[in-house]
Design an enzyme around this catalytic site. Structure first.
Site, PDB file in Angstrom:
ATOM      1  N   GLU A 124     -45.389 -17.529  83.927  1.00 42.07           N
ATOM      2  CA  GLU A 124     -46.167 -18.517  83.166  1.00 42.07           C
ATOM      3  C   GLU A 124     -45.202 -19.116  82.160  1.00 42.07           C
ATOM      4  OE1 GLU A 124     -48.941 -19.610  84.041  1.00 42.07           O
ATOM      5  OE2 GLU A 124     -49.294 -18.074  85.551  1.00 42.07           O
ATOM      6  N   CYS A 169     -48.978 -21.026  73.917  1.00 45.91           N
ATOM      7  CA  CYS A 169     -48.587 -21.825  75.081  1.00 45.91           C
ATOM      8  C   CYS A 169     -49.630 -22.894  75.350  1.00 45.91           C
ATOM      9  CB  CYS A 169     -48.428 -20.929  76.287  1.00 45.91           C
ATOM     10  SG  CYS A 169     -49.622 -19.606  76.295  1.00 45.91           S
TER      11      CYS A 169
HETATM   12  P1  NAD Z   1     -38.080 -17.755  75.984  1.00 46.35           P
HETATM   13  O1  NAD Z   1     -37.966 -18.334  77.351  1.00 46.35           O
HETATM   14  O2  NAD Z   1     -37.065 -18.150  74.987  1.00 46.35           O
HETATM   15  O3  NAD Z   1     -38.029 -16.180  76.047  1.00 46.35           O
HETATM   16  C1  NAD Z   1     -38.892 -15.434  76.880  1.00 46.35           C
HETATM   17  C2  NAD Z   1     -38.200 -14.131  77.207  1.00 46.35           C
HETATM   18  O4  NAD Z   1     -37.079 -14.397  78.052  1.00 46.35           O
HETATM   19  C3  NAD Z   1     -37.642 -13.387  75.990  1.00 46.35           C
HETATM   20  O5  NAD Z   1     -37.807 -12.002  76.162  1.00 46.35           O
HETATM   21  C4  NAD Z   1     -36.177 -13.755  76.025  1.00 46.35           C
HETATM   22  O6  NAD Z   1     -35.357 -12.824  75.393  1.00 46.35           O
HETATM   23  C5  NAD Z   1     -35.912 -13.783  77.509  1.00 46.35           C
HETATM   24  N1  NAD Z   1     -34.749 -14.584  77.922  1.00 46.35           N
HETATM   25  C6  NAD Z   1     -34.182 -15.619  77.272  1.00 46.35           C
HETATM   26  N2  NAD Z   1     -33.137 -16.104  77.993  1.00 46.35           N
HETATM   27  C7  NAD Z   1     -33.070 -15.365  79.122  1.00 46.35           C
HETATM   28  C8  NAD Z   1     -32.228 -15.378  80.275  1.00 46.35           C
HETATM   29  N3  NAD Z   1     -31.259 -16.283  80.406  1.00 46.35           N
HETATM   30  N4  NAD Z   1     -32.481 -14.475  81.243  1.00 46.35           N
HETATM   31  C9  NAD Z   1     -33.479 -13.572  81.118  1.00 46.35           C
HETATM   32  N5  NAD Z   1     -34.300 -13.513  80.061  1.00 46.35           N
HETATM   33  C10 NAD Z   1     -34.097 -14.396  79.076  1.00 46.35           C
HETATM   34  O7  NAD Z   1     -39.568 -18.062  75.440  1.00 46.35           O
HETATM   35  P2  NAD Z   1     -40.209 -17.667  74.034  1.00 46.35           P
HETATM   36  O8  NAD Z   1     -39.562 -18.503  72.970  1.00 46.35           O
HETATM   37  O9  NAD Z   1     -40.256 -16.208  73.833  1.00 46.35           O
HETATM   38  O10 NAD Z   1     -41.704 -18.165  74.241  1.00 46.35           O
HETATM   39  C11 NAD Z   1     -42.052 -19.496  74.122  1.00 46.35           C
HETATM   40  C12 NAD Z   1     -42.231 -20.119  75.480  1.00 46.35           C
HETATM   41  O11 NAD Z   1     -43.139 -19.339  76.226  1.00 46.35           O
HETATM   42  C13 NAD Z   1     -42.835 -21.502  75.418  1.00 46.35           C
HETATM   43  O12 NAD Z   1     -42.174 -22.323  76.337  1.00 46.35           O
HETATM   44  C14 NAD Z   1     -44.277 -21.277  75.842  1.00 46.35           C
HETATM   45  O13 NAD Z   1     -44.905 -22.389  76.407  1.00 46.35           O
HETATM   46  C15 NAD Z   1     -44.131 -20.165  76.817  1.00 46.35           C
HETATM   47  N6  NAD Z   1     -45.361 -19.407  76.989  1.00 46.35           N
HETATM   48  C16 NAD Z   1     -46.101 -19.660  78.093  1.00 46.35           C
HETATM   49  C17 NAD Z   1     -47.291 -18.980  78.311  1.00 46.35           C
HETATM   50  C18 NAD Z   1     -48.115 -19.250  79.529  1.00 46.35           C
HETATM   51  O14 NAD Z   1     -49.041 -18.506  79.798  1.00 46.35           O
HETATM   52  N7  NAD Z   1     -47.803 -20.282  80.280  1.00 46.35           N
HETATM   53  C19 NAD Z   1     -47.707 -18.021  77.387  1.00 46.35           C
HETATM   54  C20 NAD Z   1     -46.912 -17.783  76.270  1.00 46.35           C
HETATM   55  C21 NAD Z   1     -45.729 -18.477  76.082  1.00 46.35           C
END
Ligand code: NAD
Length: 541
Positions: free
Chosen positions: A293, A327
């Protein structure tokens, strides 16, 4: 639980406590906030139940008071990720064969522990570490997390009871096997409930996990590990790996036992994990399940027949609760010019009423955005709008990082429906509004559908129900969670299973049974009661 058919009926949703001043829950929470505020927790890596401290440490701070260190955490290296794969596969041998009702009992105990002893602990950690006010923490780290536990047990019992019919002289049944390997759960900062759910849904279905928690949610996420242990989850079923997502993703996706990703976060990160899985495809035992998601550019579309007051309230709460870091948060609005004046006036009134600041002060409706990167990003969009010819900042716009990462609830008005902040996800308290000519509803709704690559949530407001129906049809693919006369946030487990398509993810609907199906590989067994001994068709005899 042997020799019995156990069913888990639809549970009730966990009631949201009121936290009135002086109430027992408020007193307990305030005590816990004080206790946690005085600690600097040393968060270890947890592999196979063992706490590991690499000495390569980072800090966890309060977003609303960034000099306040809440915890230090130890980062994994390549070696620890490889150890975690081994520990997970060791645990898999027993957990994948544990009767599902026993697994369900562990998860039901998690729900019970969280509803009682752990409620103030998880709420306080979420408030301090992720800067949520009392209400936002309660609906996330208590209620939604509990609902995920209880509802998933119900959904699992529903899925397992789905069986094929028997034929003449033979029996059929379906075994729902866990995947043959481990799941990589990569979780976001913004919901403690999502962090829990991304691990626990596959685990309930008999899988084991490597968990990469978000660095900015580590405090609450570490307490979740303690909750799981106390509920009786065996060592190694979930391995807790703070550290670099890029490193963990790279090492985990190279293992032959990698069998799936359960991800929530940005589209960009999910795309990079998907690419890594694709590159290593030949190494895996099975095709991995990729469930993610991702981002959103959630909208409110207002029909000229809408009630201005209802629109203003939805826009205010939808865009600014938890600083717009849901989100599902409303971040663009299309509104008839005839209504915009009244709606903006009302949004401004609400913004004037609310206070912004520390989570410990219950009067604060707005707290801080999660970290400096988010603060800088919000500020850059506001600065861009201030300089733009085709947009203006009509409310808020102040950013102050002296004590915490504070961004005022901000409204940008634009004459350009494809203005930068109408298209790109910001993930902060910024709503961009495009007022359209009242007689151009069709053109405006087309813009709403086509402007952003995402398809997560959206809301339509209007009192003309037939007009609303037409809009809903035109926006059929614009959102996976669609609201009529309500804000686009606040999905509840069991009522509005959550997720979107297009660039917003695989839409496997957390909080519903579809998600659970991704974490099993069915085996169909046909048992013939009396095996045939003659090869001839009847007419050949
Ligand atoms: P993010 O993508 O920065 O991080 C998410 C996770 O991925 C974290 O644990 C981070 O450490 C990890 N990560 C970062 N780079 C990575 C890589 N290269 N490889 C593997 N893992 C990596 O997102 P965030 O800032 O934590 O959350 C915000 C985002 O999440 C927004 O885009 C929001 O829309 C989305 N979100 C979506 C939903 C949904 O249900 N669609 C729900 C909540 C948040």
């Amino acid at each position: 639980m042997k020799n019995s058919v156990i069913t888990f009926p639809v549970p009730a949703n966990e009631p949201v406590k009121a936290y009135l001043a002086g109430s027992p829950e408020r007193v307990e929470l305030e005590k816990e906030l004080k206790r946690q505020s005085k600690l600097v927790v040393d968060i270890p890596i947890i592999i196979g139940g063992e706490e590991i401290r690499t000495g390569d440490v980072g800090k966890v701070t309060c977003p609303h008071d960034h000099k306040h260190v809440l915890a230090t955490y130890h980062k994994v290296g390549k070696k620890e990720v490889e150890m975690a794969v081994k520990a997970a596969m060791k645990a898999w041998k027993e957990w994948s064969r544990t009767p599902w009702t026993t697994r369900a009992a562990v998860v039901m105990k998690m729900a019970e522990l969280l509803a009682t002893k752990y409620r103030p602990i998880l709420n306080a950690a979420t408030m301090l570490g992720q800067s949520k006010n009392i209400y936002q923490a309660e609906i996330d780290s208590a209620c939604e997390t509990i609902d995920f536990f209880r509802y998933n047990v119900h959904y699992a019992s529903k899925i397992y009871s789905m069986q094929p019919k028997d034929g003449v002289g033979h029996l059929n049944h379906m075994e729902y096997r866990p995947l043959e390997g481990f799941i990589l759960a990569v979780t976001p900062f913004n919901f403690t409930s999502i962090a829990s759910n991304l691990c626990m849904t596959p685990v309930l279905m008999g899988n084991v996990a490597l968990w990469k928690p978000s660095t900015t949610a580590l405090l609450s996420n570490y307490y979740l590990m303690q909750l799981y242990k106390e509920a009786g989850l065996p060592d190694g079923v979930i391995n807790f790996l703070p550290g670099s997502g890029a490193l963990i993703g790279e090492v985990a996706t190279q293992s032959k036992y990698f069998s799936g990703i359960h991800f929530t976060g940005s589209t960009e990160t999910f795309n990079s994990l998907w690419r890594q899985a694709g590159q290593n495809l030949g190494k895996y035992i099975s095709y991995p399940r990729l469930v993610g998601e991702t981002g959103g550019k959630d909208f409110i579309f207002v029909h000229p027949s809408a009630d201005a007051k209802a629109v203003a309230t939805a826009a205010f709460c939808g865009a600014f609760e938890f600083q717009g870091q849901k989100c599902s948060a409303a971040s663009r609005m299309y509104i008839p010019k005839s209504l915009w004046g009244d709606v903006l006036k009302d949004i401004k009134r609400m913004a004037k009423e609310v206070k912004m600041g520390d989570v410990a002060d219950a009067k604060n409706f707005i707290n801080a955005v999660i970290d400096q990167a988010s603060f800088d990003k919000c500020k850059s969009y506001i600065d861009y709008a201030k300089k733009a010819k085709d947009a203006k900042v009509v409310m808020g716009g102040k950013c102050d990082k002296t004590k915490g990462w504070f961004v005022e609830p901000t409204v940008i008005e634009t004459t350009n429906p494809r203005f930068k902040s109408m298209v790109e996800e910001i993930f902060g308290p910024i709503l961009t509004v495009y007022p359209y000519d009242d007689n151009k509803v069709d053109e405006a709704v087309k813009l709403c559908d086509e402007t952003s690559p995402y398809g997560l949530t959206g809301a339509v407001f209007g009192r003309d129900r037939l007009a609303v129906e037409k809009l809903a049809d035109k926006l059929s693919y614009a959102a996976g969670n669609f609201y009529i006369n309500d804000k686009p946030t606040g999905a509840v487990v069991g009522m509005q299973p959550f997720g979107g398509a297009r660039a917003s993810g695989t839409n496997d609907k957390a909080g519903g049974e579809f998600n659970l199906i991704r974490w099993i590989i069915p085996r169909v067994i046909k048992e013939t009661l009396v095996s045939p001994t003659d090869y001839r068709y009847t007419y050949l005899k």
